[in-house]
Scaffold this motif. Structure first.
Motif: not given
Length: 70
Positions: A59-62, A31-34, A54-57
């Motif tokens: 999983l949805a696209t994978s 996830p983009p947490v920089a 980030h995880a939901a997106e």
């Protein structure tokens, strides 16, 4: 303190990458947490929200979500 924390984190990242190279990983999330520092205790809710979205997106696209749906 932040530099010490980051240097420890870097060695852990190298170790994790070495382990993951030999494994059959289905999905690796980064996830983009920089923008949130490791000692930014007030940034916890933003960190959770960013990770969740980030995880939901991912999983949805994978297409992996269907494997675990009952």
């Amino acid at each position: 303190m932040d530099i010490l924390s980051r240097s420890t984190g870097l060695s852990q990242v190298r170790y994790q990458r070495a382990i993951l190279d030999g494994e059959g990983i289905d999905l690796l999330l980064r996830p983009p947490v920089a923008g949130i520092g490791s000692l930014d205790f007030k940034g916890g809710l933003a960190l959770i929200e960013t990770g969740y979205r980030h995880a939901a997106e991912a999983l949805a696209t994978s297409g992996l979500a269907e494997r675990f749906a009952t």
